[in-house]
Design a protein around this motif. Sequence first.
Motif, PDB file in Angstrom:
ATOM      1  N   TYR A 272       5.113   8.303   5.719  1.00  0.00           N
ATOM      2  CA  TYR A 272       4.928   7.050   6.444  1.00  0.00           C
ATOM      3  C   TYR A 272       5.951   6.885   7.565  1.00  0.00           C
ATOM      4  N   ALA A 273       7.160   7.403   7.399  1.00  0.00           N
ATOM      5  CA  ALA A 273       8.138   7.339   8.494  1.00  0.00           C
ATOM      6  C   ALA A 273       7.637   8.123   9.702  1.00  0.00           C
ATOM      7  N   LEU A 274       7.102   9.322   9.470  1.00  0.00           N
ATOM      8  CA  LEU A 274       6.522  10.099  10.571  1.00  0.00           C
ATOM      9  C   LEU A 274       5.305   9.393  11.151  1.00  0.00           C
ATOM     10  N   ALA A 275       4.480   8.772  10.289  1.00  0.00           N
ATOM     11  CA  ALA A 275       3.264   8.109  10.769  1.00  0.00           C
ATOM     12  C   ALA A 275       3.595   6.907  11.638  1.00  0.00           C
ATOM     13  N   ILE A 276       4.683   6.186  11.329  1.00  0.00           N
ATOM     14  CA  ILE A 276       5.061   5.025  12.141  1.00  0.00           C
ATOM     15  C   ILE A 276       5.424   5.466  13.555  1.00  0.00           C
ATOM     16  N   PHE A 277       6.168   6.555  13.676  1.00  0.00           N
ATOM     17  CA  PHE A 277       6.505   7.037  15.032  1.00  0.00           C
ATOM     18  C   PHE A 277       5.266   7.575  15.746  1.00  0.00           C
ATOM     19  N   LYS A 278       4.373   8.215  15.013  1.00  0.00           N
ATOM     20  CA  LYS A 278       3.135   8.689  15.628  1.00  0.00           C
ATOM     21  C   LYS A 278       2.265   7.520  16.079  1.00  0.00           C
TER      22      LYS A 278
ATOM     23  N   GLN B  45       0.837  -1.199   0.000  1.00  0.00           N
ATOM     24  CA  GLN B  45       0.000   0.000   0.000  1.00  0.00           C
ATOM     25  C   GLN B  45       0.878   1.258   0.000  1.00  0.00           C
ATOM     26  N   VAL B  46       2.015   1.211   0.720  1.00  0.00           N
ATOM     27  CA  VAL B  46       2.961   2.330   0.694  1.00  0.00           C
ATOM     28  C   VAL B  46       3.555   2.492  -0.703  1.00  0.00           C
ATOM     29  N   TRP B  47       3.928   1.362  -1.333  1.00  0.00           N
ATOM     30  CA  TRP B  47       4.521   1.433  -2.668  1.00  0.00           C
ATOM     31  C   TRP B  47       3.513   1.937  -3.707  1.00  0.00           C
ATOM     32  N   ASP B  48       2.227   1.647  -3.552  1.00  0.00           N
ATOM     33  CA  ASP B  48       1.232   2.152  -4.500  1.00  0.00           C
ATOM     34  C   ASP B  48       1.285   3.673  -4.589  1.00  0.00           C
ATOM     35  N   ALA B  49       1.338   4.318  -3.431  1.00  0.00           N
ATOM     36  CA  ALA B  49       1.413   5.781  -3.429  1.00  0.00           C
ATOM     37  C   ALA B  49       2.814   6.282  -3.762  1.00  0.00           C
ATOM     38  N   PHE B  50       3.850   5.519  -3.352  1.00  0.00           N
ATOM     39  CA  PHE B  50       5.241   5.937  -3.578  1.00  0.00           C
ATOM     40  C   PHE B  50       5.561   6.010  -5.075  1.00  0.00           C
ATOM     41  N   LEU B  51       5.112   5.045  -5.871  1.00  0.00           N
ATOM     42  CA  LEU B  51       5.405   5.056  -7.306  1.00  0.00           C
ATOM     43  C   LEU B  51       4.709   6.202  -8.018  1.00  0.00           C
ATOM     44  N   TYR B  52       3.642   6.753  -7.420  1.00  0.00           N
ATOM     45  CA  TYR B  52       2.916   7.852  -8.068  1.00  0.00           C
ATOM     46  C   TYR B  52       3.383   9.218  -7.553  1.00  0.00           C
ATOM     47  N   GLU B  53       3.559   9.354  -6.217  1.00  0.00           N
ATOM     48  CA  GLU B  53       3.857  10.669  -5.628  1.00  0.00           C
ATOM     49  C   GLU B  53       5.335  10.890  -5.369  1.00  0.00           C
ATOM     50  N   GLY B  54       6.131   9.821  -5.197  1.00  0.00           N
ATOM     51  CA  GLY B  54       7.560   9.996  -5.014  1.00  0.00           C
ATOM     52  C   GLY B  54       8.012   9.853  -3.565  1.00  0.00           C
ATOM     53  N   ILE B  55       9.212  10.410  -3.282  1.00  0.00           N
ATOM     54  CA  ILE B  55       9.893  10.231  -2.002  1.00  0.00           C
ATOM     55  C   ILE B  55       9.132  10.847  -0.843  1.00  0.00           C
TER      56      ILE B  55
ATOM     57  N   ILE C 134       2.474  -2.838  14.075  1.00  0.00           N
ATOM     58  CA  ILE C 134       1.480  -2.070  13.301  1.00  0.00           C
ATOM     59  C   ILE C 134       0.532  -3.057  12.617  1.00  0.00           C
ATOM     60  N   CYS C 135      -0.745  -2.955  12.951  1.00  0.00           N
ATOM     61  CA  CYS C 135      -1.735  -3.909  12.446  1.00  0.00           C
ATOM     62  C   CYS C 135      -2.803  -3.241  11.587  1.00  0.00           C
ATOM     63  N   ASP C 136      -3.121  -1.984  11.896  1.00  0.00           N
ATOM     64  CA  ASP C 136      -4.241  -1.314  11.223  1.00  0.00           C
ATOM     65  C   ASP C 136      -3.691  -0.436  10.100  1.00  0.00           C
ATOM     66  N   SER C 137      -3.766  -0.933   8.864  1.00  0.00           N
ATOM     67  CA  SER C 137      -3.238  -0.164   7.736  1.00  0.00           C
ATOM     68  C   SER C 137      -4.054   1.090   7.477  1.00  0.00           C
ATOM     69  N   ARG C 138      -5.360   1.046   7.747  1.00  0.00           N
ATOM     70  CA  ARG C 138      -6.207   2.224   7.529  1.00  0.00           C
ATOM     71  C   ARG C 138      -5.844   3.347   8.494  1.00  0.00           C
ATOM     72  N   LYS C 139      -5.571   2.989   9.725  1.00  0.00           N
ATOM     73  CA  LYS C 139      -5.174   3.998  10.718  1.00  0.00           C
ATOM     74  C   LYS C 139      -3.829   4.610  10.340  1.00  0.00           C
ATOM     75  N   LEU C 140      -2.861   3.782   9.922  1.00  0.00           N
ATOM     76  CA  LEU C 140      -1.550   4.286   9.541  1.00  0.00           C
ATOM     77  C   LEU C 140      -1.663   5.208   8.328  1.00  0.00           C
ATOM     78  N   MET C 141      -2.486   4.838   7.354  1.00  0.00           N
ATOM     79  CA  MET C 141      -2.667   5.680   6.172  1.00  0.00           C
ATOM     80  C   MET C 141      -3.325   7.015   6.537  1.00  0.00           C
ATOM     81  N   HIS C 142      -4.286   6.979   7.470  1.00  0.00           N
ATOM     82  CA  HIS C 142      -4.939   8.223   7.889  1.00  0.00           C
ATOM     83  C   HIS C 142      -3.946   9.146   8.593  1.00  0.00           C
ATOM     84  N   ILE C 143      -3.066   8.585   9.417  1.00  0.00           N
ATOM     85  CA  ILE C 143      -2.054   9.410  10.097  1.00  0.00           C
ATOM     86  C   ILE C 143      -1.103  10.020   9.067  1.00  0.00           C
ATOM     87  N   ALA C 144      -0.676   9.212   8.084  1.00  0.00           N
ATOM     88  CA  ALA C 144       0.320   9.684   7.122  1.00  0.00           C
ATOM     89  C   ALA C 144      -0.210  10.806   6.250  1.00  0.00           C
TER      90      ALA C 144
END
Length: 925
Positions: free
Chosen positions: A821-827, A805-815, A853-863
Amino acid sequence: MEGAQESPAESGSSVPWSEEPAGSAKVPEVSLSEESEGCTRPLEATPPKLCGYLSKFGGKGPIRGWKSRWFFFDERKCHLYYSRTAQDANPLDSIDLSSAVFDCKADAEEGTFEIKTPNRIITLKAATKQAMLYWLQQLQMKRWEFHNSLPALPAAHDAALAGNGPALRLELEQEEEEEEAFLCPVKTPTDLVGVAAAWQPVHARPLALQNISLKHLGTEIQNTMCNIRGNKQTQGANHRPPGEDSPLSEETQREEQPSPPGPGAPGKDPANSLKSSLTTSLIRKAKSQSNTFPLFSEGLMRNRTAQEKVLALEQQVLMLTKELKAQKELVKILHKALEAAQQEKRVSSAYLAAAQDKDRLELVRHKVRQIAELGRRVEALERERESLAQTASLQEQEIRELQQHVQLLLDKNQAKQQVICKLSEKVTQDFMKAPEEADRDFLSQQEKMEHLKDDMEAYRTQNRFLNSEIHQVTKIWRKVAEKEKALLMKCAYLQAQNCQVESKYLAGLRRLQEALGVEAGECSELLRQLIQEALQWEASEASADSVVLSPSTISEYDEYGFLTVPNYEVEDLRLLAKIQALEVHSHHLLAHEAVERPLRERWATLGELAPSAELKQLLRAGVPHEHRPRVWRWLIRLRVQHLQAPGCYQALLSRGQACKHSAARQIELDLNRTFPNNKHFTCPTSSFPDKLRRVLLAFSWQNPTIGYCQGLNRLAAIALLVLDEEESAFWCLVAIVETIMPADYYSKTLLASQVDQRVLQDLLLEKLPRLMAHLGQRHVDLSFITFNWFLVVFADSLISNILLQVWDAFLYEGIKVVFRYALAIFKYNEEALLRLQDSLEIYQYLHFFTKTICDSRKLMHIAFNDMNPFPMKQLRQLRAAHRERLEAELNELEQLKAKYLETRAAQGPAVPEGSPSEDEGEAEP
């Protein structure tokens, strides 16, 4: 044989008649109280049963045609049973109406309609069109009532619907109004449908022998014996005084009592005894099933005139006479078979009774002579057959010649008739007047209009009925679909609850193990045993797509081949991985109906891909497994279309085969270290390692300035797992290294990678100041953990579904997605980090905290929501500032290194005093 129309059901075993309600096979029983009430009020006061005579199309060969059958409906099973007459004790077969549909064709014979089940099509014909429409409406209503009476949803759903009583009644009234809007209720044809129809003369009844079902001959014999016995009992009761006991009852009592064996009993023929016992059992069954029939006939005939009674009795006598003739023919056939069997038995008895072998040998010789005689007779008959065949062929030839001669005569006659007709028409036209021709044309046109009106009315009726049928079947299908959806949602909810309970159980075991430590020996041993049992896997074959459709446990591997619970050497890590897998599975089940299914439907309806805000949001939410290869190829082509050239990849492979690259040795070393928890890279027979080797070698020739850097193997492996094509994976690696990441990200100095680590520190101070202050007090350096995140885009850190799911957005939006997501993991884990006070515990937790980290929807919302605002302009400014400082530091370091080397070169290789020289060491023996 009833024919092909009956074969699917009639070829099986007969329907167990003992389970049917009383009166379903013959005319229903009427008690004496009901009979007395019937004298004071008409029969129409009670609702008529759905029964009556219909013609059923069936049979094979010369007896194929319409057969009269008595049909009656069983509301408990939603089955339509049928027998030959209304007085039969056992039905011939039944039709399951629960999954059947009905059809009537306007161009068919009047009164004809069809019942279509999943197994067969039954063609029926009513006496009139009104009776046909009445049967169709009643069958529709019975099917609808049966489906509405099915068991409802669980108690939770019933409680939710408890307060909707008035709304449900209003909905039922609306459904009745909708049905009436299609086809108005048909008036009941009392003389053709209902119990009274059993005594009406049947229209165009076929011959008795033709009407018999030869496929169910045993059932026909039983029904006939029951009817004959019941008629005799009725006649005896009519001629006997009221107080006198019936002879049948006395005979029944005598038959039920076992008679003592007489002296002549052993000499009786066993075939005759078998026949008598069969007849006795049939008579007893007829007595028990036809006791109420005479009372019912009297109750019906009280309301009839004498002439109607006589007609009904004459009709019944005629019917019984024809049936008796048919039964006599059957009995003759059975007698012949019985005589042949008895003759064979007598011969066998004589053979067994012979006292000596000589007598037996004589009997055998006699049989041999008989066989030889029969053989000669067969040969003679065969010769006679051949001569007759020759005679028949000669006669057929003569017949053909005569037919040709007759055809010539017919042709001449037809030609003469045509000449006569033409002359007659000419004479008629001369004598007819113009007004008469106009009148005739008008009458013919008027007759055609009447026929067209009749056809229109027939098609209109057919259309109304078919609309009502489609409407009702659609409602039934929708109701079944809603029930299925509710049950699937309940199943998914229960599975999610089960996964949550199991994860809480494992977490409790882990906390209990940490609390006990090594002090309690027996308790710690018991805990270790429980943890080992919990870590044992029950592998399942269910895929991630069908996980909601089957109550299965988590599969051992996901759809990309990664172990759901990696085989860590440390037991604590395996336990944490199992807890994470259960939590992820639980979140997936709960979000399947609400989030994933609408997302899949949205991707399915998405046509040609084009950059847009909608596509950006869809990529952030994640691409479904079945659409991901197509979407990634489009994203890669969007990035490297200015670099791609036809045959470029094959040319690089050929170059690698001709000349060995300097990075080939390091690539071979890293192949075995690529994703040890993925079956595609650990299986000896897998082709993925060879594909990965070719992709990395081709890239080393594509970009000589980088060649190969550790971490590229993981990027290429992820691309191979998703795209499954070497060339597509190669261009994905080129897109990441040369277009998405900065220029010096994978160089020897890793300059851009070090810059991004400092940028991440600044962003953490801005977005998570409390956490950074806590870590700064304990001197924790996060770059030890986060450097690898950026180098391989979380390939070693996150589980596969969150990673992709991270790579889906990474290939479109970039670095920028990697920073988010690095900030979201610490949050996501901020509170857990704040509870840790020791730096060693913090470092240990940072090594595996991404596995929690189990909830991908929560992590995506934070990011993408909590980390806003996140402008790219700020990211570029921070990168430029830190790059300038880092380059200055590297230049200063290079200057120090050069100065040190100059100092060492100026000093020379001086040897300290007192230390032995190399020459001295060589001089020693």
